[in-house]
Write an enzyme that holds these catalytic residues in place. Structure first.
Site, PDB file in Angstrom:
ATOM      1  N   HIS A  76      -7.453  99.832   8.640  1.00 17.85           N
ATOM      2  CA  HIS A  76      -7.761  99.023   9.825  1.00 17.85           C
ATOM      3  C   HIS A  76      -6.501  98.670  10.618  1.00 17.85           C
ATOM      4  CE1 HIS A  76     -11.687  97.575   7.679  1.00 17.85           C
ATOM      5  NE2 HIS A  76     -11.666  98.877   7.903  1.00 17.85           N
ATOM      6  N   HIS A 233     -17.592 101.096  13.638  1.00 19.09           N
ATOM      7  CA  HIS A 233     -16.615 100.851  12.571  1.00 19.09           C
ATOM      8  C   HIS A 233     -16.198 102.147  11.888  1.00 19.09           C
ATOM      9  CE1 HIS A 233     -14.159  98.632   9.825  1.00 19.09           C
ATOM     10  NE2 HIS A 233     -14.578  99.482   8.902  1.00 19.09           N
ATOM     11  N   ASP A 237     -12.428 103.524  11.279  1.00 21.40           N
ATOM     12  CA  ASP A 237     -11.875 104.063  10.025  1.00 21.40           C
ATOM     13  C   ASP A 237     -11.291 105.468  10.220  1.00 21.40           C
ATOM     14  OD1 ASP A 237     -12.414 101.885   8.374  1.00 21.40           O
ATOM     15  OD2 ASP A 237     -14.359 102.658   7.712  1.00 21.40           O
ATOM     16  N   HIS A 260     -13.891 107.904   3.725  1.00 24.82           N
ATOM     17  CA  HIS A 260     -12.443 108.083   3.569  1.00 24.82           C
ATOM     18  C   HIS A 260     -12.081 109.375   2.827  1.00 24.82           C
ATOM     19  CE1 HIS A 260     -11.754 104.184   5.258  1.00 24.82           C
ATOM     20  NE2 HIS A 260     -12.501 103.598   4.343  1.00 24.82           N
TER      21      HIS A 260
HETATM   22 ZN   LIG Z   1     -13.214 100.221   7.442  1.00 21.45          ZN
END
Ligand SMILES: [Zn+2]
Length: 284
Positions: A76, A233, A237, A260
């Protein structure tokens, strides 16, 4: 278009989402071609450059590790730096995890905007994509292809009445990150949080730093910031993870149910595909 750093130090405190520990963070201006470098002030100023080569694991957040020293949940803050047009910055912290703040990048962006950036002498460099590279695993798909801008096409799909299928197309332009992406918060599901707590994760998590979804609603009393806050969001990311390439991207990222680990896999795949990218300097 030259490289930029921050015009003066920024100091802030907070708590780590997963470790729950208090952390004090100072952003400092850095010379040209430094990129982003984490500095563990509690460990003799040990440095961990924000680079794909130091990604250690990425199950619930992106964690870096160099010679056994760990730096957790960097995405972030890196997203805020990239989104605010900062190329070079030292990130000093006295613990293992970047503070979660309100679960978005908004506080970081507000502080960065308040101090402003300082233009440096070297031209900005870009990671230009020359050839499409794809990664797919268990229905999660991500690709990166040539474009003369930095753009992201993202789709998420969760069977929850607040989410279901959300799609968003983001184009990096002056101010677009702050307006469209920065304030979108991280989210989790109640069943997942019980599991995380058992694994000693999400210890700093609360309704102040995450949207917590129940099977048919959410625990938070204040409303969502955007109807499609969840997919925004995800884009936050992606920008934070792709900041680990060390420079802004000239290319289009397409993500479908990514996370991720998929971001990390696609980055290492394109880095290994030598004819798929090049580094170019901005024309002055
Ligand atoms: Zn995040």
């Amino acid at each position: 278009m030259n490289q930029a750093t921050i015009s003066k130090d920024i100091q802030l405190n907070g708590v780590g989402l997963h470790t729950g520990v208090e952390v004090s963070l100072t952003l400092r201006p850095a010379p040209e071609d430094t990129g982003y470098v984490f500095v563990r002030t509690d460990l003799d100023n040990f440095e961990i450059p924000a680079s794909v080569e130091y990604i250690s694991h990425c199950s619930y957040a992106t964690t870096l590790m160099r010679r056994g020293v760990v730096l957790s949940t960097c995405e972030h803050l890196l997203s805020a730096l990239r989104g605010s047009g900062v190329d070079n910055c030292f990130i000093e912290l006295d613990n293992i995890e970047i503070p979660i703040m309100d679960g978005s990048s908004e506080d970081f962006v507000d502080l960065l905007t308040a101090v402003g950036t300082l233009e440096q002498n070297a031209p900005r460099r870009f990671f230009r994509v020359l050839k499409t590279v794809e990664f797919e695993e268990n229905g999660r798909r991500m690709s990166i292809e040539p474009s003369d801008k930095y753009e992201i096409d993202c789709v998420i799909d969760f069977s929850h009445p607040f989410i279901n299928r959300q799609a968003y197309h983001f184009v990096f332009e002056n101010g677009s990150f702050g307006e469209q992406i920065a304030s979108a918060r991280t989210f989790g599901f109640t069943h997942e949080i019980e599991m995380l707590r058992k694994a000693n994760l999400a210890l700093g998590g609360s309704l102040h730093n995450a949207i917590v979804l129940t099977p048919d609603g959410m625990l938070n009393e204040s409303p969502l910031r955007f109807g499609d806050e969840f997919v925004r969001h995800k884009i936050l990311d992606i920008i934070g993870d792709f900041a680990l390439l060390g420079m802004p991207v000239l290319g289009k990222i397409t993500a479908e149910r990514s996370g991720h680990a998929v971001h990390a896999a696609l980055m290492s795949k394109i880095l290994k595909t030598e004819d798929a990218w090049e580094i170019v300097e901005a024309v002055r």
